[in-house]
Scaffold this motif. Sequence first.
Motif, PDB file in Angstrom:
ATOM      1  N   PHE B 109       0.856  -1.318   0.047  1.00 40.50           N
ATOM      2  CA  PHE B 109       0.055  -0.018  -0.260  1.00 40.50           C
ATOM      3  C   PHE B 109       0.792   1.343  -0.036  1.00 40.50           C
ATOM      4  N   CYS B 110       2.318   1.150  -0.104  1.00 42.02           N
ATOM      5  CA  CYS B 110       2.876   2.386  -0.029  1.00 42.02           C
ATOM      6  C   CYS B 110       2.907   3.234  -1.373  1.00 42.02           C
ATOM      7  N   THR B 111       2.778   4.643  -1.011  1.00 40.82           N
ATOM      8  CA  THR B 111       2.593   5.482  -1.884  1.00 40.82           C
ATOM      9  C   THR B 111       3.478   5.176  -2.999  1.00 40.82           C
ATOM     10  N   LEU B 112       4.851   5.104  -2.420  1.00 37.90           N
ATOM     11  CA  LEU B 112       5.885   5.287  -3.422  1.00 37.90           C
ATOM     12  C   LEU B 112       5.569   3.968  -4.461  1.00 37.90           C
ATOM     13  N   GLY B 113       5.170   3.020  -3.970  1.00 36.54           N
ATOM     14  CA  GLY B 113       5.145   1.691  -4.669  1.00 36.54           C
ATOM     15  C   GLY B 113       4.166   2.014  -5.842  1.00 36.54           C
ATOM     16  N   LYS B 114       3.274   2.842  -6.069  1.00 36.63           N
ATOM     17  CA  LYS B 114       2.229   2.799  -7.046  1.00 36.63           C
ATOM     18  C   LYS B 114       3.186   3.159  -8.247  1.00 36.63           C
ATOM     19  N   LYS B 115       4.039   3.822  -8.410  1.00 40.64           N
ATOM     20  CA  LYS B 115       4.773   4.152  -9.446  1.00 40.64           C
ATOM     21  C   LYS B 115       6.255   3.413  -9.546  1.00 40.64           C
ATOM     22  N   HIS B 116       6.778   3.443  -8.248  1.00 43.44           N
ATOM     23  CA  HIS B 116       8.141   3.004  -8.284  1.00 43.44           C
ATOM     24  C   HIS B 116       8.248   1.995  -7.188  1.00 43.44           C
ATOM     25  N   GLU B 117       9.272   1.528  -6.694  1.00 41.40           N
ATOM     26  CA  GLU B 117       9.548   0.437  -5.629  1.00 41.40           C
ATOM     27  C   GLU B 117       9.073   1.197  -4.384  1.00 41.40           C
ATOM     28  N   PRO B 118       8.415   0.273  -3.543  1.00 43.65           N
ATOM     29  CA  PRO B 118       7.694   1.022  -2.057  1.00 43.65           C
ATOM     30  C   PRO B 118       9.206   1.047  -1.210  1.00 43.65           C
ATOM     31  N   VAL B 119       8.738   1.816  -0.120  1.00 41.31           N
ATOM     32  CA  VAL B 119      10.028   1.747   0.785  1.00 41.31           C
ATOM     33  C   VAL B 119       9.886   0.474   1.496  1.00 41.31           C
ATOM     34  N   ALA B 120      11.337   0.177   1.723  1.00 36.64           N
ATOM     35  CA  ALA B 120      11.747  -1.190   2.333  1.00 36.64           C
ATOM     36  C   ALA B 120      11.436  -1.040   3.725  1.00 36.64           C
ATOM     37  N   ILE B 121      10.021  -1.181   3.786  1.00 37.21           N
ATOM     38  CA  ILE B 121       9.498  -0.981   5.552  1.00 37.21           C
ATOM     39  C   ILE B 121      10.228  -2.188   6.460  1.00 37.21           C
ATOM     40  N   GLY B 122       9.974  -3.264   5.868  1.00 37.49           N
ATOM     41  CA  GLY B 122      10.335  -4.593   6.549  1.00 37.49           C
ATOM     42  C   GLY B 122      11.843  -4.497   6.883  1.00 37.49           C
ATOM     43  N   ARG B 123      12.681  -4.001   5.767  1.00 35.47           N
ATOM     44  CA  ARG B 123      14.160  -4.043   6.190  1.00 35.47           C
ATOM     45  C   ARG B 123      14.506  -2.912   7.138  1.00 35.47           C
ATOM     46  N   ILE B 124      13.815  -1.819   7.151  1.00 36.19           N
ATOM     47  CA  ILE B 124      14.361  -0.782   8.159  1.00 36.19           C
ATOM     48  C   ILE B 124      13.709  -1.272   9.579  1.00 36.19           C
ATOM     49  N   GLU B 125      12.504  -1.946   9.416  1.00 36.47           N
ATOM     50  CA  GLU B 125      12.112  -2.450  10.849  1.00 36.47           C
ATOM     51  C   GLU B 125      13.060  -3.546  11.141  1.00 36.47           C
ATOM     52  N   ARG B 126      13.667  -4.318  10.405  1.00 38.61           N
ATOM     53  CA  ARG B 126      14.474  -5.364  10.931  1.00 38.61           C
ATOM     54  C   ARG B 126      15.622  -4.722  11.523  1.00 38.61           C
ATOM     55  N   TYR B 127      16.413  -3.644  10.702  1.00 38.45           N
ATOM     56  CA  TYR B 127      17.462  -2.870  11.325  1.00 38.45           C
ATOM     57  C   TYR B 127      17.142  -2.629  12.701  1.00 38.45           C
ATOM     58  N   CYS B 128      16.149  -1.756  12.789  1.00 37.27           N
ATOM     59  CA  CYS B 128      15.868  -0.978  14.219  1.00 37.27           C
ATOM     60  C   CYS B 128      15.802  -2.267  15.419  1.00 37.27           C
ATOM     61  N   ALA B 129      15.398  -3.233  14.871  1.00 34.20           N
ATOM     62  CA  ALA B 129      14.933  -4.416  15.940  1.00 34.20           C
ATOM     63  C   ALA B 129      16.610  -5.050  16.271  1.00 34.20           C
ATOM     64  N   ASP B 130      17.110  -5.389  15.079  1.00 35.01           N
ATOM     65  CA  ASP B 130      18.634  -5.878  15.496  1.00 35.01           C
ATOM     66  C   ASP B 130      19.495  -4.835  16.124  1.00 35.01           C
ATOM     67  N   TRP B 131      19.238  -3.546  15.972  1.00 32.73           N
ATOM     68  CA  TRP B 131      20.164  -2.726  16.740  1.00 32.73           C
ATOM     69  C   TRP B 131      19.726  -2.782  18.121  1.00 32.73           C
ATOM     70  N   GLU B 132      18.487  -3.022  18.537  1.00 33.44           N
ATOM     71  CA  GLU B 132      18.225  -3.133  19.864  1.00 33.44           C
ATOM     72  C   GLU B 132      18.582  -4.396  20.332  1.00 33.44           C
ATOM     73  N   LEU B 133      18.567  -5.589  19.647  1.00 27.90           N
ATOM     74  CA  LEU B 133      18.966  -6.788  20.013  1.00 27.90           C
ATOM     75  C   LEU B 133      20.545  -6.837  20.510  1.00 27.90           C
ATOM     76  N   ALA B 134      21.330  -5.954  19.673  1.00 32.49           N
ATOM     77  CA  ALA B 134      22.746  -6.025  19.855  1.00 32.49           C
ATOM     78  C   ALA B 134      22.914  -5.468  21.159  1.00 32.49           C
ATOM     79  N   ARG B 135      22.061  -4.457  21.444  1.00 34.86           N
ATOM     80  CA  ARG B 135      22.395  -3.741  22.838  1.00 34.86           C
ATOM     81  C   ARG B 135      21.734  -4.395  24.044  1.00 34.86           C
ATOM     82  N   GLY B 136      21.001  -5.333  23.920  1.00 41.20           N
ATOM     83  CA  GLY B 136      20.242  -5.873  25.026  1.00 41.20           C
ATOM     84  C   GLY B 136      18.963  -5.079  25.135  1.00 41.20           C
TER      85      GLY B 136
END
Lengths: 287, 475
Positions: B109-136
């Motif tokens: 449903f990403c607006t960008l995805g209408k004409k182009h590629e959507p934002v990589a929401i999942g990959r950003i989410e993963r990064y943030c979660a891994d960032w936290e896991l690495a720090r406890g």
Amino acid sequence: MYRIVNKEVLAPDISLIEIKAPLVAGKAKAGQFVILRLWEGGERIPLTIADFDRERGTITCVFQEVGKTTRQLGTLEAGDKLKDFAGPLGLPSRIQNFGSVVCIGGGVGVAPVYPIARALKDAGNEVTGIVGARNRELLFWEDRMRAACNRLLVATDDGSYGLHGFVTDLLREVIGEKKELDLCIAIGPLPMMRAVSSLTREYGLKTVVSLNSIMVDGTGMCGCCRVTVGGETKFTCVDGPEFDGHLVDFEEMARRSVIYKPMEQLALELYLGETGHRCSCVRGGEK
Amino acid sequence: MTGEKQPKKTIITKKNPMPAQDPQRRSKNFEEVALGYPEDTVIAEAKRCLDCKNAPCRQGCPVDVDIPAFIRLAAEGDFGGAIQKIKETNAMPAICGRVCPQESQCEKFCTLGKKHEPVAIGRIERYCADWELARGTFPQRVAPPTGRKVAVVGSGPAGLTCAADLAKAGHRVTVFEALHVAGGVLMYGIPEFRLPKRVVHAEVENLKKLGVGIEVNAVVGKFATVDELLNGGGFDAVFIGTGAGLPYFMKIPGENACGVYSANEFLTRTNLMKAYRFPGSDTPIRVGRKVAVLGGGNVAMDSARTALRLGTEESWIVYRRSVHELPARREEVEHAVEEGVKFAFLTSPTRIIHDDNYWVTGMECLRYELGEPDASGRRSPVPIPGTEFVMDVDTVVVAIGQGPNPLVPRTTSGLEVNRKGNIVADPATGATSKPGVYAGGDIVTGAATVILAMGAGRAAAKAMHSYLTQKGPVQ
Ligand SMILES: Cc1cc2nc3c(=O)[nH]c(=O)nc-3n(C[C@H](O)[C@H](O)[C@H](O)COP(=O)(O)OP(=O)(O)OC[C@H]3O[C@@H](n4cnc5c(N)ncnc54)[C@H](O)[C@@H]3O)c2cc1C
Ligand SMILES: Cc1cc2nc3c(=O)[nH]c(=O)nc-3n(C[C@H](O)[C@H](O)[C@H](O)COP(=O)(O)OP(=O)(O)OC[C@H]3O[C@@H](n4cnc5c(N)ncnc54)[C@H](O)[C@@H]3O)c2cc1C
Ligand code: SF4
Ligand code: SF4
Ligand code: FES
């Protein structure tokens, strides 16, 4: 962790362990089994419940050392711990007053048939027990079986004790002398259960066998334990382990039980090589 | 509808590519395929987001993560803030970021995805979660004890989420899991190379920190029934999240031959029992020269890719529809193709052939064509008579779906199930026909997704909390 409270060597390569597991013991019934694991990288192996004590909160299993895991289990002593222990799995034996029943235990199969014979006798059946082993040394629990049955017959393959012959020879005699048998229960090596089933089929004697197909989870999730019974696929761990011996496809079952033979041999050789022989490197269930 | 009112922003049309292990190398190991964005890439990707006012992406997320808000924080490099934002609604983002079918959820449903590629929401989410896991992980707030006890049956994503939420609300929670480790499909099904088990372990450890008791080797329906947990067991409520663990077979001749696995067995031996380390671990697995995997979903892709890693020469996906109907996540299909998995589309087996020792020697198949659309709107496959041919394979993995394990429904009094054996539960609250008993995840919906299971666990926890609160204080 589940503590072994008692251990006895019953015969060469056959041992008994009694494990503290109150939740399992609280519900265990004859015919059911447990799955255990020894260490973090260990295999899940099924063993039949040979006895249980609700008050002490313990389960007794009798096992034969055949491969790596059972050999490793054989090195444990009272006080050592098992990493994992789940049960009681599978359906319990059907216990009711059938009338006159024969309970046959071959080899290590004497252990699982014992609580069934006991329960059947308690339910009012006339129980004839038949036990067999390769030789006298390998025979165990004769006393327990004698107490659990109205009478007990014994055979050894080499004639060192009891009848010189197989349990099927004794069964044929029993069938010959008594026409009104109502049920036969046979637990032991696959060839024995197969031979018993083909004999009783001739006489139309209903026969229950307990199958030991290879398992992983034991809860109906993987399908590894599937067997063909009466043309239908059944999962031994949840639909069994007991099935009508006249309907089991023993040929398929036998083939499936040796799927991993070369790998099992490798694992055993590596284990024996590594440990010299029986050592205690996994004492306590941890490596 | 969207887009128009956005402030002017340079549009970057393409997603930042995900660094991945080289396909040649990775098809021989079990290490994670997708390596995760580096910090500069995640910020660049987050900056692609247009921060749409009405955030259409959110309607695609089953747990309604505040996507623009967390991405905004990530774009500023405030990953701690971002992860807290995500965790307001999603308890396990390290897992979702990896396994959510984003192309059919948030990113669809990403607006960008209408004409182009959507934002990589999942990959950003993963990064943030891994960032936290690495720090406890950050300590979480737990309400004062209520004195109420809850049993959670099954430790898949539904059960874990429900347990976490109830524990945070101050209830005493015990999770009962049949297997020897917690995590459900996350541990036994989804392979290490897609979802490293350390990520799942970390989530389970978090749960323990919240005070949740986890009892493994505890098969409910065997050592105790749900009724016994409620009456005498001292539990005030029960959540059932036992999943869809019962493997379906094709019911074709030869299916019990040696060398035929259910995907569950194949993956359980590999993932849960670590058969790929044999003889370093004790559980063996046997994969032959040529493997055929039946099915086209995530489970099939996982099996085919696992077979390659176990050393098979050829790994085939045999699917009765065409490439367009493959239900697997697109990224997984792409990865499978890169690794060398082969595809036989419009093909379905009629029987498995074996030798005298019952070992598989081949698989007889029929070719299919696509006919009229069926009830689901997909064009249904129709066999073409006379097109029988034999595929030269020696291992077959059946990955055509799973049903509900009947153990708990069968041993629980007054619990309504549907025709397929799934527990009937209110989608909004998880309430079943039995008072005090709630259910969610695959046991209710049939095999679905991780995030839907988590959503169901969360919804049930909320309803259970009010149920327990209504019961009043403990005497
Ligand atoms: C329901 C059930 C009850 C059983 N009860 C008993 C019992 O009371 N006493 C007893 O001595 N044995 C029992 N067995 C058999 C026991 O589980 C095997 O002997 C044991 O798993 C062998 O493991 P291993 O590593 O020592 O030997 P391995 O070298 O791995 O295997 C030796 C043989 O055991 C069988 N086997 C191997 N792995 C498994 C597995 N995961 N599950 C089942 N069988 C396997 C195979 O047929 C194999 O050829 C039972 C099996 C089942 C299914
Ligand atoms: C191979 C594979 C790949 C997948 N890939 C994806 C993917 O990429 N993305 C995605 O979103 N989804 C994927 N899925 C689907 C997703 O994993 C499931 O929808 C999700 O795990 C369901 O969660 P759950 O909590 O309902 O149940 P499960 O994860 O199935 O967990 C149920 C748990 O309950 C336990 N249990 C069962 N019966 C009992 C009992 N009687 N007593 C105690 N415990 C019991 C089981 O052992 C299990 O641990 C995949 C599924 C598989 C099998
Ligand atoms: S939880 Fe899944 S669907 Fe929701 S935003 Fe995250 S990746 Fe997308
Ligand atoms: S993720 Fe896409 S839809 Fe959502 S706010 Fe950003 S650009 Fe808009
Ligand atoms: S052992 Fe897995 S289904 Fe029976």
